[in-house]
Design a protein around this motif. Structure first.
Motif, PDB file in Angstrom:
ATOM      1  N   GLU A 266     -13.396   1.874  36.672  1.00  0.00           N
ATOM      2  CA  GLU A 266     -11.973   1.563  36.624  1.00  0.00           C
ATOM      3  C   GLU A 266     -11.154   2.794  36.251  1.00  0.00           C
ATOM      4  OE1 GLU A 266     -14.127  -2.213  36.534  1.00  0.00           O
ATOM      5  OE2 GLU A 266     -14.369  -0.299  35.499  1.00  0.00           O
ATOM      6  N   CYS A 267     -11.662   3.572  35.305  1.00  0.00           N
ATOM      7  CA  CYS A 267     -10.952   4.797  34.922  1.00  0.00           C
ATOM      8  C   CYS A 267     -10.896   5.778  36.092  1.00  0.00           C
ATOM      9  CB  CYS A 267     -11.633   5.445  33.720  1.00  0.00           C
ATOM     10  SG  CYS A 267     -11.392   4.559  32.163  1.00  0.00           S
ATOM     11  N   SER A 268     -11.989   5.875  36.834  1.00  0.00           N
ATOM     12  CA  SER A 268     -12.007   6.750  38.013  1.00  0.00           C
ATOM     13  C   SER A 268     -11.037   6.244  39.072  1.00  0.00           C
ATOM     14  CB  SER A 268     -13.421   6.827  38.597  1.00  0.00           C
ATOM     15  OG  SER A 268     -14.308   7.437  37.694  1.00  0.00           O
ATOM     16  N   HIS A 269     -10.997   4.924  39.245  1.00  0.00           N
ATOM     17  CA  HIS A 269     -10.082   4.346  40.229  1.00  0.00           C
ATOM     18  C   HIS A 269      -8.625   4.571  39.815  1.00  0.00           C
ATOM     19  CE1 HIS A 269      -8.564   1.844  43.390  1.00  0.00           C
ATOM     20  NE2 HIS A 269      -8.067   0.944  42.560  1.00  0.00           N
ATOM     21  N   ALA A 270      -8.359   4.474  38.516  1.00  0.00           N
ATOM     22  CA  ALA A 270      -7.001   4.717  38.012  1.00  0.00           C
ATOM     23  C   ALA A 270      -6.561   6.138  38.356  1.00  0.00           C
ATOM     24  CB  ALA A 270      -6.940   4.490  36.508  1.00  0.00           C
ATOM     25  N   ALA A 271      -7.436   7.116  38.083  1.00  0.00           N
ATOM     26  CA  ALA A 271      -7.110   8.506  38.413  1.00  0.00           C
ATOM     27  C   ALA A 271      -6.949   8.674  39.917  1.00  0.00           C
ATOM     28  CB  ALA A 271      -8.191   9.438  37.887  1.00  0.00           C
ATOM     29  N   GLY A 272      -7.797   7.983  40.694  1.00  0.00           N
ATOM     30  CA  GLY A 272      -7.706   8.077  42.150  1.00  0.00           C
ATOM     31  C   GLY A 272      -6.379   7.555  42.679  1.00  0.00           C
TER      32      GLY A 272
ATOM     33  N   ALA B 177      -3.000  16.424  36.916  1.00  0.00           N
ATOM     34  CA  ALA B 177      -3.760  16.150  38.136  1.00  0.00           C
ATOM     35  C   ALA B 177      -4.636  17.338  38.513  1.00  0.00           C
ATOM     36  CB  ALA B 177      -2.806  15.808  39.274  1.00  0.00           C
ATOM     37  N   PHE B 178      -4.104  18.548  38.353  1.00  0.00           N
ATOM     38  CA  PHE B 178      -4.906  19.741  38.646  1.00  0.00           C
ATOM     39  C   PHE B 178      -6.061  19.876  37.665  1.00  0.00           C
ATOM     40  CE2 PHE B 178      -5.650  24.243  37.508  1.00  0.00           C
ATOM     41  CZ  PHE B 178      -6.356  24.605  38.650  1.00  0.00           C
ATOM     42  N   LEU B 179      -5.809  19.662  36.382  1.00  0.00           N
ATOM     43  CA  LEU B 179      -6.867  19.805  35.378  1.00  0.00           C
ATOM     44  C   LEU B 179      -7.997  18.804  35.609  1.00  0.00           C
ATOM     45  CD1 LEU B 179      -4.698  20.383  32.182  1.00  0.00           C
ATOM     46  CD2 LEU B 179      -6.158  22.053  33.337  1.00  0.00           C
ATOM     47  N   ILE B 180      -7.651  17.620  36.110  1.00  0.00           N
ATOM     48  CA  ILE B 180      -8.673  16.598  36.359  1.00  0.00           C
ATOM     49  C   ILE B 180      -9.416  16.856  37.667  1.00  0.00           C
ATOM     50  CG2 ILE B 180      -8.968  14.146  36.962  1.00  0.00           C
ATOM     51  CD1 ILE B 180      -6.760  13.526  34.933  1.00  0.00           C
ATOM     52  N   SER B 181      -8.680  17.243  38.708  1.00  0.00           N
ATOM     53  CA  SER B 181      -9.273  17.334  40.050  1.00  0.00           C
ATOM     54  C   SER B 181      -9.644  18.743  40.486  1.00  0.00           C
ATOM     55  CB  SER B 181      -8.289  16.761  41.072  1.00  0.00           C
ATOM     56  OG  SER B 181      -7.128  17.599  41.181  1.00  0.00           O
ATOM     57  N   ARG B 182      -8.983  19.749  39.895  1.00  0.00           N
ATOM     58  CA  ARG B 182      -9.113  21.143  40.337  1.00  0.00           C
ATOM     59  C   ARG B 182      -8.744  21.299  41.802  1.00  0.00           C
ATOM     60  NH1 ARG B 182      -8.953  24.453  35.939  1.00  0.00           N
ATOM     61  NH2 ARG B 182      -9.617  23.093  34.254  1.00  0.00           N
ATOM     62  N   ASP B 183      -7.859  20.440  42.268  1.00  0.00           N
ATOM     63  CA  ASP B 183      -7.414  20.432  43.657  1.00  0.00           C
ATOM     64  C   ASP B 183      -6.323  21.487  43.831  1.00  0.00           C
ATOM     65  OD1 ASP B 183      -6.315  19.939  46.149  1.00  0.00           O
ATOM     66  OD2 ASP B 183      -6.312  17.765  45.923  1.00  0.00           O
ATOM     67  N   PRO B 184      -6.516  22.474  44.725  1.00  0.00           N
ATOM     68  CA  PRO B 184      -5.487  23.506  44.935  1.00  0.00           C
ATOM     69  C   PRO B 184      -4.135  22.931  45.344  1.00  0.00           C
ATOM     70  CG  PRO B 184      -7.552  24.134  45.989  1.00  0.00           C
ATOM     71  CD  PRO B 184      -7.721  22.708  45.545  1.00  0.00           C
ATOM     72  N   GLU B 185      -4.134  21.772  46.018  1.00  0.00           N
ATOM     73  CA  GLU B 185      -2.870  21.167  46.426  1.00  0.00           C
ATOM     74  C   GLU B 185      -2.046  20.755  45.213  1.00  0.00           C
ATOM     75  OE1 GLU B 185      -1.205  17.961  49.738  1.00  0.00           O
ATOM     76  OE2 GLU B 185      -3.339  18.003  49.236  1.00  0.00           O
ATOM     77  N   MET B 186      -2.725  20.280  44.175  1.00  0.00           N
ATOM     78  CA  MET B 186      -2.027  19.919  42.937  1.00  0.00           C
ATOM     79  C   MET B 186      -1.493  21.174  42.248  1.00  0.00           C
ATOM     80  SD  MET B 186      -2.177  16.684  42.993  1.00  0.00           S
ATOM     81  CE  MET B 186      -2.982  15.676  44.226  1.00  0.00           C
ATOM     82  N   LEU B 187      -2.275  22.236  42.270  1.00  0.00           N
ATOM     83  CA  LEU B 187      -1.817  23.497  41.677  1.00  0.00           C
ATOM     84  C   LEU B 187      -0.628  24.049  42.452  1.00  0.00           C
ATOM     85  CD1 LEU B 187      -2.266  25.648  39.519  1.00  0.00           C
ATOM     86  CD2 LEU B 187      -3.858  26.782  41.096  1.00  0.00           C
ATOM     87  N   GLY B 188      -0.627  23.868  43.778  1.00  0.00           N
ATOM     88  CA  GLY B 188       0.519  24.302  44.579  1.00  0.00           C
ATOM     89  C   GLY B 188       1.790  23.598  44.167  1.00  0.00           C
ATOM     90  N   ALA B 189       1.696  22.291  43.881  1.00  0.00           N
ATOM     91  CA  ALA B 189       2.874  21.553  43.420  1.00  0.00           C
ATOM     92  C   ALA B 189       3.320  22.049  42.052  1.00  0.00           C
ATOM     93  CB  ALA B 189       2.568  20.060  43.375  1.00  0.00           C
ATOM     94  N   VAL B 190       2.364  22.385  41.189  1.00  0.00           N
ATOM     95  CA  VAL B 190       2.689  22.951  39.869  1.00  0.00           C
ATOM     96  C   VAL B 190       3.507  24.228  40.040  1.00  0.00           C
ATOM     97  CG1 VAL B 190       1.701  24.089  37.830  1.00  0.00           C
ATOM     98  CG2 VAL B 190       0.732  21.926  38.645  1.00  0.00           C
ATOM     99  N   TYR B 191       3.047  25.126  40.913  1.00  0.00           N
ATOM    100  CA  TYR B 191       3.767  26.380  41.156  1.00  0.00           C
ATOM    101  C   TYR B 191       5.175  26.112  41.681  1.00  0.00           C
ATOM    102  CZ  TYR B 191       0.223  29.999  40.371  1.00  0.00           C
ATOM    103  OH  TYR B 191      -0.651  30.883  39.796  1.00  0.00           O
TER     104      TYR B 191
END
Length: 667
Positions: free
Chosen positions: A192-198, A251-265
């Motif tokens: 459930e926690c994984s689904h919440a983050a998803g 979101a970036f810290l949890i996923s390490r997804d570059p797309e999330m980091l792009g939004a941060v920038y």
């Protein structure tokens, strides 16, 4: 209504002859807005802006509503059954002239009912019932999660039909569920926690690719008119940018997804650049949705600064590059805004840019190298941004500096700076400098060092409105985040000072919870309200409870911890019934049940291994302080537990319930 009604000579004549029109800036006086919004919601079943209310000379409400069509739309209004504003004015003039006594009696009665409603829940605590929130269980987090599961849009992300608001506080709750200690994950469930983050990550991904994000410039619009985030209401609000920066960082810290980091920038760049970043420090509060399509136009149009025709794309980019960019951004010759979403014909042949493809897919479709597609898109964005900045009038800037919203931006930029230190030191420095400059500006211009109080607004000088509860709560949160990014005692000391002021001005014992307005009660208000439920902004009480828990841990101050628990208790009945409307408060339930882990890093040199480990995680349920190396002198005086430690000895201590263990393994 500003254009339709308040610039109409016909309406002005009636207003000025029969009424005393008063225009309130709801950002400067959210307390006034909240009272009359409660009235309109209670009497009509809905609310929103523009908010219009007729009141007696005693400020008691007689009649109210939101949007009423102006004279130019009177024919449309009559066909749809809507009542026009001019009809409302005439009717109210007549009723007041012939039934003033009845109007006054009705207004007094509704005011009494509003006051009783605002005070509900207070009397049980005054009667001696428990007020420490002990009855609030971690199970409430699971109930809130289940609510969002039922409301979730699996295709587009988000949790509602159109219009869709980001509501970052809810996304933050979902992202952080799996970051709490094992006890929380045991109650909710690992899957459930994984689904919440998803759910949160999918929502953020769709937003980042949608028209709600300024794909050519930076920042996010206030909400989406459509369910797929493709057509925004183009207004950009500072409180959205601050919260979304925080959430995309999580979101970036949890996923390490570059797309999330792009939004941060992107968001960080928006906040640290003109026109939002004020030259003297601080951040302006909003950019309008409407602007002039060209410098020679005399009528503004919504989204004019942001939308593009295919002809414009070809003129700026050339045919080949325009074809690549058009496919990537979902642009077509006939425009990409559906007719049903364009009632005023403002978007004919216009395209709201959104990410509709990828370089990999386009390379295959167009027979080009993926690297060439990526370079074309990069250069295309740059050219479109330069053209837009050079040729189009920018939307009007709302150049108020509001303490509360600055607090949200300060905290998000401070956290971003800490995370980016190991990724991009220059960007980290830029974010930190903007956050520190904003604090310096507020301390200089909007803080009274003698009274230790805040003022709310600055615009070409300090405004008259005092700081409200959200100003203190959001700014204190920003100061705590800035301290954890720098370990500069000045920020923690300032937070401590303001927290004491907030307790003195906004509490009214024995009733728990913070009022939105300070004491003494302002004479121009009918009643004082307590803000508990989250909305587009987190509630001042949820942020206050979190601040108090964090300060209690950092300063070893049990009095702050008690106030945190009592703040939760003020909304106990509502939390148990509707936990999903109090997501900002749910983290405090965990802290109250499981405690808050305090990390103390000591020694002349900063422990890089510990800092890297801490910066790589969201860090829910913990605080970080620093002693030694020229830092922590004030903290040692304020925190007896910290004062007992030898700051010259290198080490990492993990403290819970006034007991400390040494070693990284306890992090």
């Amino acid at each position: 209504m500003e254009r339709e009604s308040f610039q109409s000579p016909e309406i002005a004549k009636i207003l000025n002859a029969s009424f005393i029109p008063i225009k309130i800036d709801r950002e400067e006086r959210p307390d006034v807005d909240a009272i009359y919004m409660n009235y309109v919601q209670a009497t009509t079943g809905s609310g929103g802006w523009p908010l219009n209310v007729f009141v007696t000379p005693d400020l008691e409400p007689v009649f109210g509503g939101t949007y009423w069509p102006g004279p130019e739309h009177s024919m449309t209004a009559s066909l749809t059954g809507a009542v026009g504003f001019i009809d409302i004015l005439r009717k109210m003039r007549e009723v007041w002239a012939h039934q003033e006594g009845r109007c006054r009696e009705s207004a007094k009665e509704i005011t009494r009912q509003l006051r009783e409603f605002a005070e509900e829940g207070v009397h049980s605590h005054q009667a001696g019932e428990k007020s420490d929130g002990a009855g609030l269980e971690i199970d409430l987090l699971e109930e809130a999660y289940q609510h969002f599961v039922k409301k979730y849009d699996k295709i587009n992300g988000g949790f509602a039909i159109a219009p869709k608001f980001p509501t970052p506080v809810n996304l933050s709750f979902l992202l952080r569920l799996g970051q709490w200690p094992d006890t929380v994950r045991d109650v909710i469930g690992e899957d459930e926690c994984s689904h919440a983050a998803g759910m949160a990550l999918n929502t953020l991904r769709n937003m980042a690719r949608g028209g709600i994000r300024d794909q050519i410039g930076y920042g996010f619009s206030r909400y989406s008119v459509t369910t797929d985030w493709s057509l925004p209401h183009f207004e950009k609000m500072l409180y959205d940018q601050g919260q979304l920066l925080d959430v995309y960082l999580d979101a970036f810290l949890i996923s390490r997804d570059p797309e999330m980091l792009g939004a941060v920038y992107d968001i960080a760049t928006y906040l640290t650049s003109p026109p939002v970043a004020a030259a003297n420090g601080g951040f302006y509060c909003a950019e309008d949705a409407d602007s002039y399509p060209t410098p020679s136009d005399t009528e503004k149009r919504e989204g004019a600064y942001y939308v593009w025709t295919m002809r414009e794309l070809r003129n700026v980019l050339g045919d080949r590059d325009a074809d690549v960019c058009a496919r990537f951004y979902g642009a077509t010759p006939d425009g990409n805004v559906a007719r049903e979403n364009d009632p005023h014909d403002e978007f004919i042949n216009q395209n709201v840019l959104r990410i509709a493809s990828s370089p990999k897919i386009l390379a295959k479709e167009m027979g080009m190298a993926e690297s060439d597609i990526a370079n074309t898109l990069k250069q295309g964005r740059r050219k479109l941004q330069e053209h837009r900045d050079r040729q189009r009038p920018r939307p009007t800037l709302d150049d108020k500096i509001i303490v509360a919203w600055n607090g949200l931006a300060i905290g998000a930029l401070a956290r971003t700076s800490a995370v980016l230190q190991g990724i991009d030191p220059e960007k980290a420095k830029e974010c930190l400098s903007a956050a520190e400059d904003a604090v310096a500006f507020i301390k200089k211009e909007l803080f009274d060092p003698d009274a230790k109080t805040l003022w709310r607004v600055y615009r070409e000088g300090r405004g008259d409105a005092p700081g409200f509860c959200d100003d203190y709560a959001f700014f204190i949160q920003g100061l705590i985040d800035l301290y954890e990014a720098t370990f500069d005692d000045r920020y923690l000391e300032f937070a401590d000072t303001l927290q004491k002021t907030q307790l003195a001005l906004f509490l009214s014992p024995p009733s728990p919870g913070f009022y939105s307005t300070p004491s003494p009660h302002p004479p121009d208000l009918l009643l004082r309200l307590k803000n508990g439920m989250d909305s587009a902004e987190p509630s001042s009480n949820s942020i206050s409870a979190s601040n108090l828990h964090r300060l209690s841990s950092m300063l070893d101050d049990e009095e702050y911890g008690r106030h945190a628990r009592e703040t939760m208790a003020a909304f106990e009945a509502e939390l148990e019934q509707f936990p999903y409307t109090f997501t900002g408060m749910l983290g405090s339930i965990v802290r109250a049940q499981l405690g808050c882990k305090g990390i103390i890093i000591i020694g002349e040199e900063e422990n890089q291994e510990a800092m890297q480990k801490l910066r790589a995680n969201i860090g829910v349920g913990m605080t970080v302080t620093r002693l030694g190396g020229g830092k922590g002198e004030w903290l040692k005086k304020r925190n007896a537990l910290a004062g007992a430690l030898d700051a010259s000895k290198d080490g990492v201590f993990v403290c819970e319930s006034r007991a400390c263990k040494e070693g990284l393994q306890y992090l």
